[in-house]
Design a protein around this motif. Structure first.
Motif, PDB file in Angstrom:
ATOM      1  N   ALA A   3      41.576  62.139  82.835  1.00  0.00           N
ATOM      2  CA  ALA A   3      42.932  62.438  82.365  1.00  0.00           C
ATOM      3  C   ALA A   3      43.297  63.884  82.663  1.00  0.00           C
ATOM      4  O   ALA A   3      44.441  64.183  83.046  1.00  0.00           O
ATOM      5  CB  ALA A   3      43.040  62.169  80.867  1.00  0.00           C
ATOM      6  N   ALA A  12      44.241  64.203  86.241  1.00  0.00           N
ATOM      7  CA  ALA A  12      45.600  63.687  86.461  1.00  0.00           C
ATOM      8  C   ALA A  12      46.629  64.715  85.997  1.00  0.00           C
ATOM      9  O   ALA A  12      47.634  64.952  86.683  1.00  0.00           O
ATOM     10  CB  ALA A  12      45.782  62.380  85.699  1.00  0.00           C
ATOM     11  N   ALA A  13      46.373  65.354  84.854  1.00  0.00           N
ATOM     12  CA  ALA A  13      47.313  66.344  84.334  1.00  0.00           C
ATOM     13  C   ALA A  13      47.410  67.555  85.263  1.00  0.00           C
ATOM     14  O   ALA A  13      48.493  68.110  85.468  1.00  0.00           O
ATOM     15  CB  ALA A  13      46.891  66.789  82.938  1.00  0.00           C
ATOM     16  N   ILE A  68      49.576  66.724  88.150  1.00  0.00           N
ATOM     17  CA  ILE A  68      50.991  66.759  87.765  1.00  0.00           C
ATOM     18  C   ILE A  68      51.486  68.207  87.762  1.00  0.00           C
ATOM     19  O   ILE A  68      52.581  68.502  88.232  1.00  0.00           O
ATOM     20  CB  ILE A  68      51.178  66.129  86.368  1.00  0.00           C
ATOM     21  CG1 ILE A  68      50.889  64.629  86.432  1.00  0.00           C
ATOM     22  CG2 ILE A  68      52.570  66.379  85.838  1.00  0.00           C
ATOM     23  CD1 ILE A  68      50.756  63.988  85.074  1.00  0.00           C
ATOM     24  N   ARG A  79      60.683  66.274  86.991  1.00  0.00           N
ATOM     25  CA  ARG A  79      59.630  65.398  87.524  1.00  0.00           C
ATOM     26  C   ARG A  79      58.293  65.666  86.852  1.00  0.00           C
ATOM     27  O   ARG A  79      57.563  64.760  86.458  1.00  0.00           O
ATOM     28  CB  ARG A  79      59.489  65.608  89.036  1.00  0.00           C
ATOM     29  CG  ARG A  79      60.367  64.694  89.857  1.00  0.00           C
ATOM     30  CD  ARG A  79      60.157  64.965  91.329  1.00  0.00           C
ATOM     31  NE  ARG A  79      58.760  64.781  91.720  1.00  0.00           N
ATOM     32  CZ  ARG A  79      58.230  63.598  92.025  1.00  0.00           C
ATOM     33  NH1 ARG A  79      58.972  62.518  91.985  1.00  0.00           N
ATOM     34  NH2 ARG A  79      56.976  63.517  92.390  1.00  0.00           N
ATOM     35  N   ARG A  80      57.984  66.970  86.702  1.00  0.00           N
ATOM     36  CA  ARG A  80      56.735  67.309  86.026  1.00  0.00           C
ATOM     37  C   ARG A  80      56.795  66.905  84.558  1.00  0.00           C
ATOM     38  O   ARG A  80      55.816  66.394  83.999  1.00  0.00           O
ATOM     39  CB  ARG A  80      56.475  68.817  86.152  1.00  0.00           C
ATOM     40  CG  ARG A  80      55.126  69.178  85.596  1.00  0.00           C
ATOM     41  CD  ARG A  80      54.798  70.642  85.642  1.00  0.00           C
ATOM     42  NE  ARG A  80      53.638  70.862  84.782  1.00  0.00           N
ATOM     43  CZ  ARG A  80      53.177  72.043  84.432  1.00  0.00           C
ATOM     44  NH1 ARG A  80      53.762  73.133  84.867  1.00  0.00           N
ATOM     45  NH2 ARG A  80      52.129  72.149  83.640  1.00  0.00           N
ATOM     46  N   ARG A  87      56.083  63.129  84.105  1.00  0.00           N
ATOM     47  CA  ARG A  87      54.705  62.668  84.273  1.00  0.00           C
ATOM     48  C   ARG A  87      53.790  63.273  83.222  1.00  0.00           C
ATOM     49  O   ARG A  87      52.877  62.605  82.748  1.00  0.00           O
ATOM     50  CB  ARG A  87      54.228  63.008  85.690  1.00  0.00           C
ATOM     51  CG  ARG A  87      55.265  62.536  86.715  1.00  0.00           C
ATOM     52  CD  ARG A  87      54.694  62.249  88.034  1.00  0.00           C
ATOM     53  NE  ARG A  87      53.434  61.537  87.928  1.00  0.00           N
ATOM     54  CZ  ARG A  87      52.583  61.395  88.918  1.00  0.00           C
ATOM     55  NH1 ARG A  87      52.865  61.913  90.071  1.00  0.00           N
ATOM     56  NH2 ARG A  87      51.473  60.738  88.748  1.00  0.00           N
ATOM     57  N   ALA A  88      54.049  64.530  82.844  1.00  0.00           N
ATOM     58  CA  ALA A  88      53.193  65.156  81.826  1.00  0.00           C
ATOM     59  C   ALA A  88      53.371  64.464  80.479  1.00  0.00           C
ATOM     60  O   ALA A  88      52.389  64.135  79.805  1.00  0.00           O
ATOM     61  CB  ALA A  88      53.520  66.645  81.715  1.00  0.00           C
ATOM     62  N   LEU A 136      51.742  61.062  80.560  1.00  0.00           N
ATOM     63  CA  LEU A 136      50.282  61.127  80.376  1.00  0.00           C
ATOM     64  C   LEU A 136      49.934  61.375  78.911  1.00  0.00           C
ATOM     65  O   LEU A 136      49.012  60.765  78.363  1.00  0.00           O
ATOM     66  CB  LEU A 136      49.706  62.240  81.261  1.00  0.00           C
ATOM     67  CG  LEU A 136      48.184  62.286  81.327  1.00  0.00           C
ATOM     68  CD1 LEU A 136      47.657  61.108  82.121  1.00  0.00           C
ATOM     69  CD2 LEU A 136      47.703  63.576  81.944  1.00  0.00           C
ATOM     70  N   VAL A 194      47.556  59.118  76.540  1.00  0.00           N
ATOM     71  CA  VAL A 194      46.417  59.676  75.804  1.00  0.00           C
ATOM     72  C   VAL A 194      46.611  59.430  74.307  1.00  0.00           C
ATOM     73  O   VAL A 194      45.676  59.054  73.600  1.00  0.00           O
ATOM     74  CB  VAL A 194      46.280  61.193  76.101  1.00  0.00           C
ATOM     75  CG1 VAL A 194      45.265  61.829  75.172  1.00  0.00           C
ATOM     76  CG2 VAL A 194      45.859  61.412  77.538  1.00  0.00           C
TER      77      VAL A 194
END
Lengths: 221, 254
Positions: A211, A214-215, A218, B154-155, B158-159, B162, B166
């Protein structure tokens, strides 16, 4: 594996050249733990009851405080970008960095805890369990914290933001870590709590580097 | 026959669809809400034999708590869809739902406190349900804080996606840890038995059940309407340089 070891050696070497960073976090932990008796009062019975919780909350805060420099310096000088395009899997490199972070921020806390536990009049059994629980729990803090550190990389207000993201995720570690000591003191035995901490450690060992990687991707898009 | 599953994943075609759906869901929310409130105040028994009239808070409290949990899962679902198919709209849906989820989590805590005072004699107990609801509220706040701290959309998409994933992995772990924690630290001043809640649910009369169901539908429709409204604003704001938004502005529909 070679890549993991060289990242580990590199991060530890850098940290040893700048010992102040490691010592600051350690003294933060010691000071926070020492503040509680001043606020609550010196009765030994009270202190014995609150000791596990105080130690664990202080450990959470200390671990979180040191998250800032986990990726930041590498981010600033471009090293992290090189890691992203390196042929080795990013998750593996990240794991090396996280283990280094734990060795630098978690292990010193574990080593100093018996001394602080004496201030709180903890029995030898309770101290042993506290150290074991911290030994299993502090790596989880580093693994989970790395996700938060990677998500907030280079953002304004990163320090306060990372605490908002990471502290709720730390709660199970706090519950089981402090619970292990409570269970020992009340005679229930700490095996169940320690086993759960161990399970959490294995789970975060597998999932968190992935994870975090992946972060980081990004953050660099 | 081949179906184009992604037709409405493009903001240009979803914008008018969302626009035509909002009035329907708004009307349904108002309708369910009015009927639900009527049933809960005038048809359902005036007072519970144990709790008195304060039990009526339940008609807001329970649906709000349900929605707050459900919305987080939906956000994680959209985040996963967005990660897999790289659809911008999925992330926008996630961030459009977050404020509503946070409001419902807060509403659940607030109404719970108001209900707890007359029933348990205290505004707050460190009970597993209350504590995990509080932590869920913190997770929403973290999500919103992260979304507002990142400039690049965009960031941010996705952040936050995620983070939602989590979070959703951790929610069951947090829930069970808090549950075990609260059974170890048995509160002495309040004799609250979680099994009692289930017994009450079983002994709930039909009219109470209907009222709760209607209020749940009301909250559902409200959530959908508000999320669509927010996502429409978000779409126009982000795609303001695209042709379809320019056309909308020219035709005066935006």
């Amino acid at each position: 594996m070679g890549a993991l070891r060289s990242i580990l050696v590199r991060d530890l070497t850098i940290a040893m050249r700048r010992k102040a960073d490691v010592l600051t976090v350690l003294f933060f932990f010691i000071i926070v733990v020492s503040l509680f008796p001043l606020g609550i009062g010196p009765e030994a019975d009270t202190l014995r009851t609150i000791a596990p919780g105080v130690m664990w909350v202080a450990a959470l805060l200390a671990s979180m405080l040191s998250l800032g420099r986990l990726f930041y310096n590498d981010y600033m000088d471009g090293t992290l970008e090189q890691m992203l395009i390196a042929p080795q899997p990013l998750g593996l490199l990240v794991m090396g960095k996280i283990i280094a972070h734990w060795l630098l921020s978690g292990v010193p806390l574990v080593l100093i805890t018996p001394l602080l536990g004496l201030q709180y009049d903890l029995s030898a059994d309770a101290l042993l369990v506290l150290v074991a629980a911290l030994l299993l729990g502090t790596p989880i803090l580093s693994f989970l914290g790395a996700i938060g550190a990677a998500l907030t990389l280079g953002l304004r207000g990163g320090g306060a933001l990372v605490s908002l993201l990471v502290l709720p995720l730390y709660i199970p570690v706090l519950v089981f870590g402090a619970g292990a000591v409570d269970a020992t003191v009340s005679g229930l035995g700490a095996e169940a709590h320690l086993a759960l901490l161990g399970a959490g450690l294995l789970l975060s060992l597998v999932l968190a580097p992935w994870a975090t990687a992946a972060a980081l991707r990004i953050a660099f898009e | 026959m081949s179906i184009n599953w992604f037709k409405y994943s493009s903001p240009a075609s979803f914008y008018p669809l969302a626009g035509s759906m909002i009035p329907w869901f708004t009307a349904a929310a108002v309708l369910f809400g009015l009927v639900g409130l009527y049933v809960s105040f005038f048809v359902a028994p005036l007072a519970d034999w144990q709790q008195g009239q304060s039990y009526k808070i339940m008609f807001i409290h329970v649906p709000a708590a349900w929605m707050s949990m459900f919305i987080y899962v939906v956000m994680a679902f959209w985040a996963i869809v967005g990660m897999i198919f790289k659809t911008r709209l999925s992330f926008m849906m996630g961030s459009a739902l977050a404020p509503t989820g946070a409001i419902f989590a807060f509403l659940g805590l607030w109404t719970g406190a108001l209900w707890g005072k007359p029933t348990w004699g205290t505004y707050w107990v460190w009970d597993a349900r209350l504590t995990s609801q509080l932590i869920l509220f913190f997770l929403y706040i973290g999500y919103i804080a992260l979304a507002s701290a990142i400039e690049d959309p965009r960031r941010a998409d996705r952040a936050t996606g995620l983070l939602a994933i989590v979070g959703v992995v951790n929610v069951p772990i947090i829930y069970f840890s808090v549950k075990w924690w609260s059974t170890l630290h048995q509160g002495s001043s309040i004799n609250f038995n979680p099994a009692g809640a289930d017994q009450r649910a079983l002994s709930m009369t039909d009219s109470m059940f209907v009222a709760m169901l209607l209020m749940t539908f009301c909250f559902w429709c409200y959530t959908i309407a508000v999320a669509l409204y927010r996502v429409r604003c978000e779409m126009v704001e982000r795609e303001k340089n695209n042709d379809w938004v320019q056309d909308l502005v020219k035709s005066g529909d935006a």
